[in-house]
Scaffold this motif. Structure first.
Motif, PDB file in Angstrom:
ATOM      1  N   ALA A 112       0.832  -1.209   0.000  1.00  0.00           N
ATOM      2  CA  ALA A 112       0.000   0.000   0.000  1.00  0.00           C
ATOM      3  C   ALA A 112       0.863   1.254   0.000  1.00  0.00           C
ATOM      4  CB  ALA A 112      -0.934  -0.005   1.205  1.00  0.00           C
ATOM      5  N   ILE A 113       1.917   1.291   0.818  1.00  0.00           N
ATOM      6  CA  ILE A 113       2.778   2.476   0.847  1.00  0.00           C
ATOM      7  C   ILE A 113       3.573   2.574  -0.440  1.00  0.00           C
ATOM      8  CG2 ILE A 113       4.893   1.586   1.896  1.00  0.00           C
ATOM      9  CD1 ILE A 113       3.074   4.767   3.030  1.00  0.00           C
ATOM     10  N   ALA A 114       3.920   1.414  -1.037  1.00  0.00           N
ATOM     11  CA  ALA A 114       4.631   1.421  -2.320  1.00  0.00           C
ATOM     12  C   ALA A 114       3.763   2.059  -3.399  1.00  0.00           C
ATOM     13  CB  ALA A 114       5.018   0.004  -2.721  1.00  0.00           C
ATOM     14  N   GLY A 115       2.456   1.867  -3.309  1.00  0.00           N
ATOM     15  CA  GLY A 115       1.549   2.503  -4.259  1.00  0.00           C
ATOM     16  C   GLY A 115       1.570   4.011  -4.143  1.00  0.00           C
ATOM     17  N   LEU A 116       1.704   4.525  -2.915  1.00  0.00           N
ATOM     18  CA  LEU A 116       1.807   5.974  -2.726  1.00  0.00           C
ATOM     19  C   LEU A 116       3.132   6.501  -3.245  1.00  0.00           C
ATOM     20  CD1 LEU A 116       0.279   6.797   0.789  1.00  0.00           C
ATOM     21  CD2 LEU A 116      -0.767   6.993  -1.463  1.00  0.00           C
ATOM     22  N   VAL A 117       4.211   5.768  -2.964  1.00  0.00           N
ATOM     23  CA  VAL A 117       5.522   6.171  -3.476  1.00  0.00           C
ATOM     24  C   VAL A 117       5.463   6.302  -4.996  1.00  0.00           C
ATOM     25  CG1 VAL A 117       7.943   5.507  -3.736  1.00  0.00           C
ATOM     26  CG2 VAL A 117       6.787   5.124  -1.557  1.00  0.00           C
ATOM     27  N   GLU A 118       4.793   5.344  -5.627  1.00  0.00           N
ATOM     28  CA  GLU A 118       4.714   5.311  -7.081  1.00  0.00           C
ATOM     29  C   GLU A 118       4.025   6.560  -7.636  1.00  0.00           C
ATOM     30  OE1 GLU A 118       5.510   3.167 -10.705  1.00  0.00           O
ATOM     31  OE2 GLU A 118       6.173   2.895  -8.639  1.00  0.00           O
ATOM     32  N   VAL A 119       2.892   6.960  -7.058  1.00  0.00           N
ATOM     33  CA  VAL A 119       2.181   8.121  -7.614  1.00  0.00           C
ATOM     34  C   VAL A 119       2.920   9.420  -7.323  1.00  0.00           C
ATOM     35  CG1 VAL A 119      -0.091   7.029  -7.606  1.00  0.00           C
ATOM     36  CG2 VAL A 119       0.635   8.328  -5.603  1.00  0.00           C
ATOM     37  N   VAL A 120       3.586   9.509  -6.166  1.00  0.00           N
ATOM     38  CA  VAL A 120       4.372  10.700  -5.854  1.00  0.00           C
ATOM     39  C   VAL A 120       5.528  10.836  -6.841  1.00  0.00           C
ATOM     40  CG1 VAL A 120       5.944  11.740  -4.169  1.00  0.00           C
ATOM     41  CG2 VAL A 120       3.760  10.812  -3.414  1.00  0.00           C
ATOM     42  N   GLU A 121       6.250   9.734  -7.079  1.00  0.00           N
ATOM     43  CA  GLU A 121       7.372   9.763  -8.009  1.00  0.00           C
ATOM     44  C   GLU A 121       6.920  10.094  -9.431  1.00  0.00           C
ATOM     45  OE1 GLU A 121      11.142   8.629  -7.390  1.00  0.00           O
ATOM     46  OE2 GLU A 121      10.183  10.011  -6.002  1.00  0.00           O
ATOM     47  N   ASP A 122       5.795   9.510  -9.849  1.00  0.00           N
ATOM     48  CA  ASP A 122       5.268   9.810 -11.183  1.00  0.00           C
ATOM     49  C   ASP A 122       4.915  11.288 -11.325  1.00  0.00           C
ATOM     50  OD1 ASP A 122       5.448   7.528 -12.715  1.00  0.00           O
ATOM     51  OD2 ASP A 122       3.504   6.751 -12.120  1.00  0.00           O
ATOM     52  N   ASN A 123       4.320  11.841 -10.278  1.00  0.00           N
ATOM     53  CA  ASN A 123       3.930  13.248 -10.320  1.00  0.00           C
ATOM     54  C   ASN A 123       5.141  14.156 -10.492  1.00  0.00           C
ATOM     55  OD1 ASN A 123       3.561  15.857  -8.317  1.00  0.00           O
ATOM     56  ND2 ASN A 123       1.791  15.521  -9.620  1.00  0.00           N
ATOM     57  N   THR A 214      12.455   3.812 -12.020  1.00  0.00           N
ATOM     58  CA  THR A 214      11.495   3.196 -12.945  1.00  0.00           C
ATOM     59  C   THR A 214      10.381   4.168 -13.304  1.00  0.00           C
ATOM     60  OG1 THR A 214      10.267   2.271 -11.070  1.00  0.00           O
ATOM     61  CG2 THR A 214      11.951   0.863 -12.086  1.00  0.00           C
ATOM     62  N   ASN A 215      10.423   5.367 -12.714  1.00  0.00           N
ATOM     63  CA  ASN A 215       9.380   6.364 -12.989  1.00  0.00           C
ATOM     64  C   ASN A 215       9.795   7.406 -14.012  1.00  0.00           C
ATOM     65  OD1 ASN A 215       9.114   5.577  -9.857  1.00  0.00           O
ATOM     66  ND2 ASN A 215       7.093   5.855 -10.760  1.00  0.00           N
ATOM     67  N   VAL A 216      10.986   7.253 -14.603  1.00  0.00           N
ATOM     68  CA  VAL A 216      11.366   8.147 -15.695  1.00  0.00           C
ATOM     69  C   VAL A 216      10.317   8.029 -16.800  1.00  0.00           C
ATOM     70  CG1 VAL A 216      13.076   8.554 -17.513  1.00  0.00           C
ATOM     71  CG2 VAL A 216      13.833   8.104 -15.165  1.00  0.00           C
ATOM     72  N   GLN A 217       9.868   9.164 -17.318  1.00  0.00           N
ATOM     73  CA  GLN A 217       8.743   9.195 -18.246  1.00  0.00           C
ATOM     74  C   GLN A 217       9.189   9.029 -19.702  1.00  0.00           C
ATOM     75  OE1 GLN A 217       5.346  10.313 -16.601  1.00  0.00           O
ATOM     76  NE2 GLN A 217       6.701   9.309 -15.131  1.00  0.00           N
ATOM     77  N   LEU A 360      -1.054  14.204   0.890  1.00  0.00           N
ATOM     78  CA  LEU A 360      -1.415  15.426   0.179  1.00  0.00           C
ATOM     79  C   LEU A 360      -0.132  16.112  -0.286  1.00  0.00           C
ATOM     80  CD1 LEU A 360      -3.586  17.605  -0.596  1.00  0.00           C
ATOM     81  CD2 LEU A 360      -3.227  18.566   1.694  1.00  0.00           C
ATOM     82  N   TYR A 361      -0.050  16.449  -1.586  1.00  0.00           N
ATOM     83  CA  TYR A 361       1.211  17.002  -2.101  1.00  0.00           C
ATOM     84  C   TYR A 361       0.997  17.736  -3.424  1.00  0.00           C
ATOM     85  CZ  TYR A 361       0.981  12.919  -5.150  1.00  0.00           C
ATOM     86  OH  TYR A 361       0.580  11.985  -6.067  1.00  0.00           O
ATOM     87  N   GLY A 362       2.060  18.368  -3.892  1.00  0.00           N
ATOM     88  CA  GLY A 362       2.069  19.019  -5.194  1.00  0.00           C
ATOM     89  C   GLY A 362       3.504  19.267  -5.612  1.00  0.00           C
ATOM     90  N   SER A 363       3.730  19.533  -6.903  1.00  0.00           N
ATOM     91  CA  SER A 363       5.079  19.793  -7.400  1.00  0.00           C
ATOM     92  C   SER A 363       5.028  20.828  -8.510  1.00  0.00           C
ATOM     93  CB  SER A 363       5.736  18.496  -7.898  1.00  0.00           C
ATOM     94  OG  SER A 363       4.992  17.940  -8.976  1.00  0.00           O
ATOM     95  N   ALA A 364       6.173  21.452  -8.787  1.00  0.00           N
ATOM     96  CA  ALA A 364       6.244  22.500  -9.817  1.00  0.00           C
ATOM     97  C   ALA A 364       7.684  22.644 -10.285  1.00  0.00           C
ATOM     98  CB  ALA A 364       5.729  23.830  -9.258  1.00  0.00           C
ATOM     99  N   VAL A 365       7.849  23.376 -11.396  1.00  0.00           N
ATOM    100  CA  VAL A 365       9.182  23.663 -11.946  1.00  0.00           C
ATOM    101  C   VAL A 365       9.364  25.179 -11.980  1.00  0.00           C
ATOM    102  CG1 VAL A 365      10.703  23.422 -13.946  1.00  0.00           C
ATOM    103  CG2 VAL A 365       9.168  21.564 -13.326  1.00  0.00           C
ATOM    104  N   PRO A 366       9.960  25.763 -10.939  1.00  0.00           N
ATOM    105  CA  PRO A 366      10.140  27.212 -10.921  1.00  0.00           C
ATOM    106  C   PRO A 366      11.299  27.694 -11.788  1.00  0.00           C
ATOM    107  CG  PRO A 366      10.965  26.249  -8.901  1.00  0.00           C
ATOM    108  CD  PRO A 366      10.330  25.136  -9.663  1.00  0.00           C
ATOM    109  N   GLN A 367      12.248  26.811 -12.102  1.00  0.00           N
ATOM    110  CA  GLN A 367      13.417  27.229 -12.878  1.00  0.00           C
ATOM    111  C   GLN A 367      13.707  26.194 -13.960  1.00  0.00           C
ATOM    112  OE1 GLN A 367      16.790  28.502 -10.528  1.00  0.00           O
ATOM    113  NE2 GLN A 367      15.484  29.238  -8.887  1.00  0.00           N
ATOM    114  N   ALA A 368      12.966  26.269 -15.061  1.00  0.00           N
ATOM    115  CA  ALA A 368      13.114  25.288 -16.131  1.00  0.00           C
ATOM    116  C   ALA A 368      14.503  25.324 -16.762  1.00  0.00           C
ATOM    117  CB  ALA A 368      12.048  25.526 -17.204  1.00  0.00           C
ATOM    118  N   GLU A 369      15.174  26.475 -16.675  1.00  0.00           N
ATOM    119  CA  GLU A 369      16.521  26.566 -17.247  1.00  0.00           C
ATOM    120  C   GLU A 369      17.521  25.718 -16.480  1.00  0.00           C
ATOM    121  OE1 GLU A 369      16.166  30.056 -14.343  1.00  0.00           O
ATOM    122  OE2 GLU A 369      14.887  28.933 -15.723  1.00  0.00           O
TER     123      GLU A 369
END
Length: 376
Positions: A112-123, A214-217, A360-369
Motif C-alpha cells: 500500500a505504501i509502495a503505491g503511494l511512493v509510485e504516484v508521488v514519483e510519477d507526479n 522506474t518512474n522516468v517518463q 497530500l502534495y504538489g510539485s512545480a518547476v520554478p526554474q526550467a533553465e
C-alpha cells in the motif's frame, strides 16, 4: 481496542515510511524549502524565480542610492492539488501479531505504501514537460559507449549558470545498465571508489549525483507534418509561434528547434488545427527574430531522463488533519529522513480492520533553465 489500534498504526507508519527513503529518487532530489507555506488541498504557494543581477558602475553622490532596486519578482505557483490514497485490510489475527511483535509488518501494508511512493514519483517525474533544453539522441539509450550524456548535460547547466552543487541525474534502468558497464563510472582505479561494482550505486560523477528510477517518463511526440513558421516576422521575446504545415498539432512537452536559431524550445500549449495551422505557445521566449517559412524540427519520441539542479524542481507535502471522522481513527507520522508526512486511518469491520494511507502534495518547476532532458 482503540489504544491497541493506535500502537499498531504507529508501528505500521514507522516501518512503511522507510520505503520513501530507498525508492523515491525524484522526491529526495526536489527542493522542499517551501513546504511550510502549503496548508491544505488547493493551496497555492508562490515560488520566486531567482535571476542574475546585473552589476552597474558606482557613482558617489549625496544620496543613499541613485535608484531604488526593483521589487518585482517573477513567481511560479505550486498547487497542493494531489491527494492520493491506498488501502488494505487486516484480520484481527494479523492485528494481534503486529501488536505482539514489532518486526512483523504484513506485505499488504508495504504494498500500500509502495503505491503511494509510485504516484508521488510519477507526479514529480512528469514535470519533465517543462524542460526545454536537451542533449542526446531520441530512442538511443545514453552511456552506450561513453559518458558524453553527462558531460553535455553538465555543460548546458553551466551555460545556464545553474549552481554547481546539488545537481542530480535521474535516468531509466536501461541508461543505468549502460553506465554501470562504463569504466569511467565503475573502475575503482579511475573513480577512487568501489561502490559501483559492489552496490551498483553510480554515486557522484561528472558533477551529478546519479540515480536510476522506474518512474522516468516517456514523451510521445504529438506534433507531425512539415511545420514552418507562418508569419512575416516573429520578434525576439515572442512566446507564441504561428505554425503551418502541420498534420497533427503539437502538445505540451514536445521539443523542437528552429532553423537559424541555436536555442532549444518546448511546446506549452497549442490551438486546434485550422487546416494545417496552429498557434503554439512556447518556452523560453524566442532568442532571435524568426523569418517567415523558417523550418521547425520536432524531436522524436524519447525517454525523458533528467539532469537538473535541485532548485529546478519543487515539491511540497502537508499533513491532512489527524482528527477522527466517519467513525475512523487517524494517525499522522513524518519520516525524519525524507520529511514526508503520511496519514494512516483505520475502520472496524467484521473480524477485521480496513486501513488506509493517504498523502497530500504538489510539485512545480520554478526554474526550467535548471533542467536538461537527456534523450533516450
Amino acid at each position: 481496542m482503540a489504544n491497541t489500534l493506535s500502537i499498531i498504526q504507529d508501528r505500521l507508519l514507522a516501518k512503511t515510511l522507510m520505503s520513501f527513503r530507498n525508492s523515491a529518487p525524484w522526491l529526495m532530489s526536489a527542493n522542499r524549502n517551501y513546504e511550510n507555506e502549503a496548508k491544505s488541498i488547493g493551496t497555492t504557494v508562490d515560488i520566486p524565480r531567482s535571476s542574475i543581477k546585473v552589476a552597474t558602475d558606482v557613482t558617489p553622490s549625496g544620496n543613499r542610492s541613485d535608484t531604488l532596486p526593483s521589487s518585482t519578482r517573477t513567481m511560479v505557483q505550486l498547487t497542493l492539488d494531489q491527494w492520493k490514497k491506498t488501502n488494505f485490510s487486516l484480520t484481527d489475527k494479523e492485528n494481534g501479531e503486529i501488536n505482539a511483535g514489532r518486526d512483523f509488518i504484513p506485505s499488504e501494508s508495504e504494498d500500500a505504501i509502495a503505491g503511494l511512493v509510485e504516484v508521488v514519483e510519477d507526479n514529480i517525474a512528469s514535470n519533465y514537460v517543462y524542460s526545454y533544453q536537451f542533449t542526446g539522441t531520441a530512442a538511443t539509450t545514453p552511456f552506450a559507449s561513453n559518458a558524453t550524456a553527462s558531460i553535455q548535460a553538465n555543460k548546458i547547466l553551466n551555460d545556464a549558470k545553474a549552481g554547481k552543487a546539488n545537481r542530480r541525474f535521474i535516468m531509466d534502468t536501461s541508461a543505468e545498465a549502460n553506465a554501470l558497464a562504463l569504466s569511467t563510472f565503475a573502475d575503482a582505479e579511475k573513480t577512487m571508489e568501489n561502490g559501483v561494482k559492489i552496490d551498483a550505486a553510480l554515486g557522484r560523477k561528472y558533477g551529478f549525483f546519479n540515480q536510476a528510477s522506474t518512474n522516468v517518463q516517456t514523451h510521445t511526440l504529438a506534433g507531425a507534418g512539415t511545420p514552418l513558421v507562418d508569419d512575416a516576422a516573429t520578434a525576439i521575446g515572442a512566446t507564441t509561434l504561428h505554425m503551418d504545415g502541420l498534420t497533427t498539432k503539437p502538445e505540451q512537452g514536445d521539443l523542437f528547434t528552429i532553423s537559424g536559431d541555436t536555442q532549444q524550445y518546448v511546446v506549452v500549449s497549442s490551438s486546434a488545427l485550422v487546416g494545417t495551422d496552429s498557434d503554439v505557445v512556447i518556452q523560453p521566449p524566442l532568442a532571435v527574430a524568426v523569418a517567415d517559412n523558417a523550418a521547425i524540427t520536432f524531436i522524436a519520441t524519447h525517454t525523458a531522463n533528467c539532469a537538473f539542479h535541485k532548485n529546478a524542481l519543487t515539491f511540497a507535502n502537508r499533513p491532512v488533519s489527524a482528527m477522527n471522522g466517519n467513525g475512523g481513527n487517524y494517525r499522522l507520522m513524518t519520516d525524519p529522513v525524507t520529511g514526508i508526512t503520511v496519514r494512516l486511518g483505520v475502520d472496524d469491520a467484521y473480524k477485521a480492520t480496513i486501513w488506509e494511507f493517504d498523502i497530500l502534495y504538489g510539485s512545480a518547476v520554478p526554474q526550467a533553465e535548471g533542467m536538461v532532458r537527456v534523450l533516450g
